[in-house]
Design a protein around this motif. Structure first.
Motif, PDB file in Angstrom:
ATOM      1  N   ALA A   1      31.675  32.310  31.735  1.00  0.00           N
ATOM      2  CA  ALA A   1      33.013  32.562  32.274  1.00  0.00           C
ATOM      3  C   ALA A   1      34.133  32.493  31.246  1.00  0.00           C
ATOM      4  O   ALA A   1      35.263  32.151  31.587  1.00  0.00           O
ATOM      5  N   TYR A   2      33.870  32.839  29.998  1.00  0.00           N
ATOM      6  CA  TYR A   2      34.950  32.787  29.012  1.00  0.00           C
ATOM      7  C   TYR A   2      35.973  33.898  29.212  1.00  0.00           C
ATOM      8  O   TYR A   2      37.167  33.695  28.974  1.00  0.00           O
ATOM      9  N   LEU A   3      35.531  35.057  29.650  1.00  0.00           N
ATOM     10  CA  LEU A   3      36.423  36.207  29.752  1.00  0.00           C
ATOM     11  C   LEU A   3      36.655  36.621  31.196  1.00  0.00           C
ATOM     12  O   LEU A   3      35.829  36.376  32.073  1.00  0.00           O
TER      13      LEU A   3
ATOM     14  N   CYS B   1      36.190  26.776  29.079  1.00  0.00           N
ATOM     15  CA  CYS B   1      36.671  27.890  29.911  1.00  0.00           C
ATOM     16  C   CYS B   1      37.985  27.547  30.591  1.00  0.00           C
ATOM     17  O   CYS B   1      38.768  28.438  30.927  1.00  0.00           O
ATOM     18  N   HIS B   2      38.205  26.270  30.832  1.00  0.00           N
ATOM     19  CA  HIS B   2      39.429  25.831  31.501  1.00  0.00           C
ATOM     20  C   HIS B   2      39.790  24.440  30.998  1.00  0.00           C
ATOM     21  O   HIS B   2      38.981  23.784  30.328  1.00  0.00           O
ATOM     22  N   THR B   3      40.998  24.004  31.307  1.00  0.00           N
ATOM     23  CA  THR B   3      41.445  22.657  30.957  1.00  0.00           C
ATOM     24  C   THR B   3      41.950  21.981  32.231  1.00  0.00           C
ATOM     25  O   THR B   3      41.946  22.563  33.309  1.00  0.00           O
TER      26      THR B   3
ATOM     27  N   PRO C   1      43.203  25.026  35.381  1.00  0.00           N
ATOM     28  CA  PRO C   1      43.628  26.391  35.041  1.00  0.00           C
ATOM     29  C   PRO C   1      42.724  27.020  33.976  1.00  0.00           C
ATOM     30  O   PRO C   1      42.280  26.355  33.038  1.00  0.00           O
ATOM     31  N   LYS C   2      42.486  28.301  34.152  1.00  0.00           N
ATOM     32  CA  LYS C   2      41.588  29.049  33.271  1.00  0.00           C
ATOM     33  C   LYS C   2      42.256  29.341  31.933  1.00  0.00           C
ATOM     34  O   LYS C   2      43.345  29.897  31.879  1.00  0.00           O
ATOM     35  N   LEU C   3      41.586  28.946  30.851  1.00  0.00           N
ATOM     36  CA  LEU C   3      42.066  29.245  29.507  1.00  0.00           C
ATOM     37  C   LEU C   3      41.853  30.733  29.228  1.00  0.00           C
ATOM     38  O   LEU C   3      40.820  31.302  29.583  1.00  0.00           O
ATOM     39  N   ASN C   4      42.828  31.353  28.608  1.00  0.00           N
ATOM     40  CA  ASN C   4      42.791  32.803  28.379  1.00  0.00           C
ATOM     41  C   ASN C   4      42.160  33.112  27.022  1.00  0.00           C
ATOM     42  O   ASN C   4      42.832  33.150  25.991  1.00  0.00           O
ATOM     43  N   TRP C   5      40.864  33.378  27.031  1.00  0.00           N
ATOM     44  CA  TRP C   5      40.145  33.648  25.789  1.00  0.00           C
ATOM     45  C   TRP C   5      40.482  35.018  25.208  1.00  0.00           C
ATOM     46  O   TRP C   5      40.067  35.327  24.082  1.00  0.00           O
ATOM     47  N   THR C   6      41.220  35.852  25.925  1.00  0.00           N
ATOM     48  CA  THR C   6      41.657  37.125  25.338  1.00  0.00           C
ATOM     49  C   THR C   6      42.877  36.935  24.443  1.00  0.00           C
ATOM     50  O   THR C   6      43.258  37.855  23.714  1.00  0.00           O
TER      51      THR C   6
END
Length: 535
Positions: A205-207, A104-106, A170-175
């Motif tokens: 929390a992927y999206l 979900c984040h890195t 920071p949140k990875l943008n799965w969109t």
């Protein structure tokens, strides 16, 4: 066992927090070689798989849950060759290896994020960026689990980026399709290397809501102590995470894993369980998942178990994971009232209950020893959560202290150097070396229980049927085909009575603990006692 039943149904998975398990080289950090030296111990315990805490390179802002490189391993733990040796050694013992993946984040030190800081780069949209408001404040009201706004300003882009946890995560943008594909490729990379599956961090929390709509508040009059314990708990997290569309991503992840034979993927769900996909069936979401319902329970009474399982019964096709303890919460015996030096009788009761519930069982390292939490001074804390609300809450270090292997060795046999976290003084009497010598120890009880569980399809795979019982007794029957096992637990430090026609019939399984004496239809239970009868 029916060969059509996947191995992970009814399996027992042993969670290893590598940094605190066993150190082979004296640097004070657990490592792959140290874990490999203890594989025989884990095999003898009778588990089916090992879940490893994150193994990848990390700046350790959140101790591995901030990944800087998904393709490598943390140098504190060893090399890729060391990991391959561990994998082979585990497989040779019939133990599967499950990796903890944080997708979900890195870390903000990951190369993907560094490139995304350039608004002209190909990865400019790989993370969740948003413009500040006219007055420079954050884009919306989203709050971080670890305190404060869930946004951090980055001058290089003149924008904020979203972080559900630390600013450094920071949140990875799965969109973004390329970012999503890169995350899924991480799973493929390690599946090809031979791992047997994954535990997915914050699988809810992927999206995020692309419109960045505010999260609605929980009205003040509806708030409980849990809501007031963290500012972020005062919101319904409906837009920063937990979208209904998250379910489709879980399905994609499972199908990615199922390209490889006999693999298993389960998730941690921290919020909005049903909405985010925690209770989906194994052919629609992940194979299994767990929530925090049992991990935060602290009142020793039957009701919380019945209430949780009554809720799960609404989703009969879902296969749960069952956990009382892990790296995020105080240890089981401490939550349920044990003194600082532990309570072996309580530990046995809770271990028996954990392993009797329907689902895939998750056992946290040291749970088989009945370890209590360790109370650390503020200057000894390493967890960022420990600084957040100290001294009201001291973070998660108390459950992460090193394993006590040998009561007669420096640092209880964990390391010959200075341990990264202090060992608990009360853990000396509970060390493996001491419990090995006592047939009545929590450790040897756990071994006996898991051996009997392997021989019982009802305990591994059966449905669960609750029986009427007055508090403090919890009673149910596990049923699979023609096998029925009656399970009775006295969840108190006082004597208790249970009445049922079958308490003195059938085969009494030699996995009870405490005093349990049956006469006719009456069972007299001593403190923290259990009884198991094949009826």
């Amino acid at each position: 066992m029916n060969s059509a039943v996947p191995w992970w149904r009814g399996a027992v998975v042993y969670q290893v927090y590598i940094r605190s398990f066993c150190d082979s080289n004296g640097d004070g950090q657990g490592d792959f070689a140290g874990l490999m030296s203890k594989l025989d111990y884990i095999q003898r315990l009778g588990v089916d798989a090992i879940w490893l805490s994150p193994i990848h390179p990390s700046p350790n802002r959140d101790w591995g849950y901030d990944v800087a490189d998904y393709e490598g391993v943390h140098p504190d733990y060893g090399t890729l060759a060391d990991f391959d040796a561990l994998l082979a050694a585990a497989h040779a013992r019939g133990l599967r290896i499950i990796l903890d993946e944080v997708l979900c984040h890195t870390s903000d030190e990951h190369a993907w994020f560094r490139e995304s800081m350039d608004a002209s780069s190909k990865k400019k949209d790989w993370y969740v960026w948003a413009d500040p408001r006219d007055d420079g404040t954050v884009p919306n009201n989203w709050l971080s689990v670890f305190g404060g706004p869930a946004w951090a300003y980055q001058p290089a882009r003149r924008q904020y980026y979203h972080h559900k946890f630390l600013r450094q995560q920071p949140k990875l943008n799965w969109t973004n399709e390329d970012a999503r594909k890169a995350a899924l490729n991480v799973l493929e990379l390690w599946l090809k290397r031979g791992v047997n599956g994954f535990r997915l961090d914050v699988a809810n929390a992927y999206l995020h809501d692309a419109t960045l709509a505010d999260n609605p508040p929980i009205p003040a009059l509806q708030r409980t102590a849990m809501h007031w314990s963290h500012a972020a708990n005062m919101q319904h997290h409906l837009h920063d995470s937990n979208l209904l569309e998250n379910r489709a991503e879980l399905d994609v992840i499972r199908r990615t894993v199922e390209k490889y034979d006999e693999r298993f993927v389960f998730g941690e769900f921290s919020e909005e369980f049903e909405r985010s996909g925690a209770y989906l069936s194994p052919d629609k979401g992940l194979h299994a998942g767990y929530t925090f319902a049992l991990l935060v329970a602290s009142k020793l009474a039957p009701n919380y178990i019945r209430k949780h399982l009554d809720g799960l019964s609404q989703f009969p096709e879902h296969w749960p994971c069952v956990a009382f303890s892990n790296h995020d919460v105080p240890r089981t015996v401490s939550r349920f009232g044990a003194p600082p030096d532990g309570n072996p009788a309580l530990a046995k009761l809770m271990f028996a209950l954990l392993c009797s519930l329907r689902g895939t069982t998750l056992v946290y390292q040291g749970e088989e020893l009945g370890l209590p939490d360790v109370d650390l001074r503020r200057d000894q804390l390493r967890d960022p959560v420990g600084d957040l609300y100290y001294p009201v809450a001291k973070g998660r270090d108390g459950c992460r202290t090193p394993m006590p292997w040998d009561a007669h060795q420096p640092n209880l046999g964990f390391t010959s150097g200075r341990p990264w976290l202090p060992l608990g003084s009360a853990h000396q009497a509970l060390a493996v070396s001491e419990q090995e010598r006592s047939s009545d120890s929590a450790l040897n009880y756990a071994r006996r229980f898991l051996q009997a569980r392997k021989a019982s399809a009802a305990l591994r795979l059966g449905d669960i049927q609750f029986l009427d019982a007055a508090e403090p007794v919890l009673a149910f029957v596990r049923v699979y085909d023609t096998e029925r096992v009656l399970c009775v637990f006295n969840m108190s430090a006082a004597d208790a009575t249970f009445r049922h026609a079958d308490v003195a019939r059938g085969d009494v399984l030699n996995i009870g603990c405490g005093s349990a004496v049956a006469a006719g239809d009456t069972l007299e239970l001593g403190p923290f006692a259990t009884r198991f009868v094949r009826i």
